[in-house]
Enzyme design. Structure first.
Site, PDB file in Angstrom:
ATOM      1  N   GLN A   1       0.136  -4.447  -2.783  1.00 29.19           N
ATOM      2  CA  GLN A   1       0.182  -3.526  -3.930  1.00 29.19           C
ATOM      3  C   GLN A   1       0.348  -4.254  -5.253  1.00 29.19           C
ATOM      4  OE1 GLN A   1       3.252  -1.005  -1.732  1.00 29.19           O
ATOM      5  NE2 GLN A   1       2.243   0.545  -2.983  1.00 29.19           N
TER       6      GLN A   1
ATOM      7  N   CYS B   1       3.046   7.399  -2.262  1.00 29.09           N
ATOM      8  CA  CYS B   1       2.748   5.965  -2.375  1.00 29.09           C
ATOM      9  C   CYS B   1       2.708   5.586  -3.843  1.00 29.09           C
ATOM     10  CB  CYS B   1       1.394   5.659  -1.718  1.00 29.09           C
ATOM     11  SG  CYS B   1       0.960   3.907  -1.767  1.00 29.09           S
ATOM     12  N   LEU B   2       3.321   4.467  -4.168  1.00 33.43           N
ATOM     13  CA  LEU B   2       3.304   3.999  -5.559  1.00 33.43           C
ATOM     14  C   LEU B   2       1.883   3.652  -6.007  1.00 33.43           C
ATOM     15  CD1 LEU B   2       6.486   1.729  -5.440  1.00 33.43           C
ATOM     16  CD2 LEU B   2       6.279   4.017  -6.472  1.00 33.43           C
TER      17      LEU B   2
ATOM     18  N   HIS C   1      -0.631  -1.040   4.327  1.00 33.74           N
ATOM     19  CA  HIS C   1      -1.088  -1.704   3.087  1.00 33.74           C
ATOM     20  C   HIS C   1      -1.587  -3.121   3.377  1.00 33.74           C
ATOM     21  CE1 HIS C   1      -0.150   1.077  -0.141  1.00 33.74           C
ATOM     22  NE2 HIS C   1       1.097   1.236   0.250  1.00 33.74           N
TER      23      HIS C   1
ATOM     24  N   HIS D   1       3.914   2.530   6.985  1.00 32.09           N
ATOM     25  CA  HIS D   1       3.174   2.737   5.732  1.00 32.09           C
ATOM     26  C   HIS D   1       2.915   1.379   5.039  1.00 32.09           C
ATOM     27  CE1 HIS D   1       2.656   5.012   1.736  1.00 32.09           C
ATOM     28  NE2 HIS D   1       2.879   3.770   1.336  1.00 32.09           N
ATOM     29  N   GLU D   2       3.937   0.522   5.016  1.00 28.92           N
ATOM     30  CA  GLU D   2       3.790  -0.787   4.350  1.00 28.92           C
ATOM     31  C   GLU D   2       2.850  -1.704   5.127  1.00 28.92           C
ATOM     32  OE1 GLU D   2       4.767  -0.568   1.544  1.00 28.92           O
ATOM     33  OE2 GLU D   2       6.360   0.918   1.725  1.00 28.92           O
TER      34      GLU D   2
ATOM     35  N   GLY E   1       9.777   1.285  -0.662  1.00 29.95           N
ATOM     36  CA  GLY E   1       9.107   0.165  -0.008  1.00 29.95           C
ATOM     37  C   GLY E   1       8.018  -0.380  -0.913  1.00 29.95           C
TER      38      GLY E   1
HETATM   39  O1  GNR Z   1       8.446   5.069  -2.377  1.00 27.19           O
HETATM   40  C1  GNR Z   1       7.786   5.421  -1.395  1.00 27.19           C
HETATM   41  N1  GNR Z   1       8.121   6.547  -0.730  1.00 27.19           N
HETATM   42  C2  GNR Z   1       7.571   6.919   0.481  1.00 27.19           C
HETATM   43  C3  GNR Z   1       7.778   8.214   0.921  1.00 27.19           C
HETATM   44  C4  GNR Z   1       7.280   8.620   2.128  1.00 27.19           C
HETATM   45  C5  GNR Z   1       6.575   7.740   2.916  1.00 27.19           C
HETATM   46  C6  GNR Z   1       6.339   6.448   2.488  1.00 27.19           C
HETATM   47  C7  GNR Z   1       6.838   6.043   1.280  1.00 27.19           C
HETATM   48  S1  GNR Z   1       6.583   4.406   0.753  1.00 27.19           S
HETATM   49  C8  GNR Z   1       6.603   4.637  -0.970  1.00 27.19           C
HETATM   50  C9  GNR Z   1       6.493   3.309  -1.693  1.00 27.19           C
HETATM   51  C10 GNR Z   1       5.131   2.716  -1.386  1.00 27.19           C
HETATM   52  O2  GNR Z   1       4.097   3.124  -1.831  1.00 27.19           O
HETATM   53  N2  GNR Z   1       5.103   1.736  -0.528  1.00 27.19           N
HETATM   54  O3  GNR Z   1       3.920   1.218  -0.166  1.00 27.19           O
HETATM   55 NI    NI Z   2       2.460   2.729  -0.434  1.00 23.53          NI
END
Ligand code: GNR
Ligand code: NI
Length: 168
Positions: A51, A92-93, A138, A134-135, A46
């Site tokens: 980001q 999270c990236l 952000h 999660h997104e 995601g």
């Molecule tokens: O790649 C991603 N893997 C992930 C694993 C567990 C819970 C959420 C994520 S999202 C993350 C990519 C990211 O940082 N999206 O904002």
């Molecule tokens: Ni993230």
């Protein structure tokens, strides 16, 4: 198409609250294409516009193994269908190399616009529900590290600051 730079914690720009997309245009679709390139290259499942330092309420997700199920959510609105929480080790990236357990509602409904600006509503559970929440965090300037202890968060901050200094 282009791979964009991903902001990393504790960059204060990640705390920006994103604004709604007023109209889905060709420019929006160009950004979406670049976000998919960036997410697949990372690789991640995601990516929120926040980001890549674009503070619009737009995110992309693909939880498929083969990168063949791209999903776009513009101006997403979530309602929780079931208060039951599930736990998951999130990464999270924007917090590279760290994973921590986060609890979130398991079943949600989302209404959003697609890449053509058309509204859709769907019920979601499993990994997609986790990733979508999660997104959306952000877009609200929140990160998964906000759910863990201040001590753990501080340790992650120090380690990432050190790696940023070494890269510079
Ligand atoms: O790649 C991603 N893997 C992930 C694993 C567990 C819970 C959420 C994520 S999202 C993350 C990519 C990211 O940082 N999206 O904002
Ligand atoms: Ni993230």
């Amino acid at each position: 198409m282009a791979v964009l730079n991903i902001l990393e914690f504790p960059d204060p720009r990640l705390r920006t609250v994103a604004r709604e997309v007023a109209q889905v245009t060709e420019q929006t679709r160009k950004l979406i294409d670049d976000m998919f390139d960036t997410m697949y290259a990372a690789p991640g499942i995601g990516l929120a516009a926040s980001q890549v330092d674009v503070h619009q309420r737009l995110l992309v997700i693909d939880i498929s193994e083969d990168h063949n199920d791209p999903m776009v959510f513009i101006n997403p609105k979530v309602t929780v269908l079931d208060p039951e929480l599930g736990e998951y080790d999130e990464g999270c990236l924007s917090v590279p190399g760290f994973y921590e357990t986060v609890n979130r509602p398991r079943r949600i409904s989302v209404t959003a616009l697609d890449r053509d600006g058309k509204e859709f509503t769907r019920e979601i559970d499993g990994l997609l529900a986790i990733c979508l929440q999660h997104e959306i965090d952000h877009l609200d300037g929140k990160l998964f590290v906000d759910y863990i202890s201040p001590l753990k968060r501080q340790r992650i901050r120090k380690k990432l600051e050190k790696s940023h200094r070494q890269r510079a």
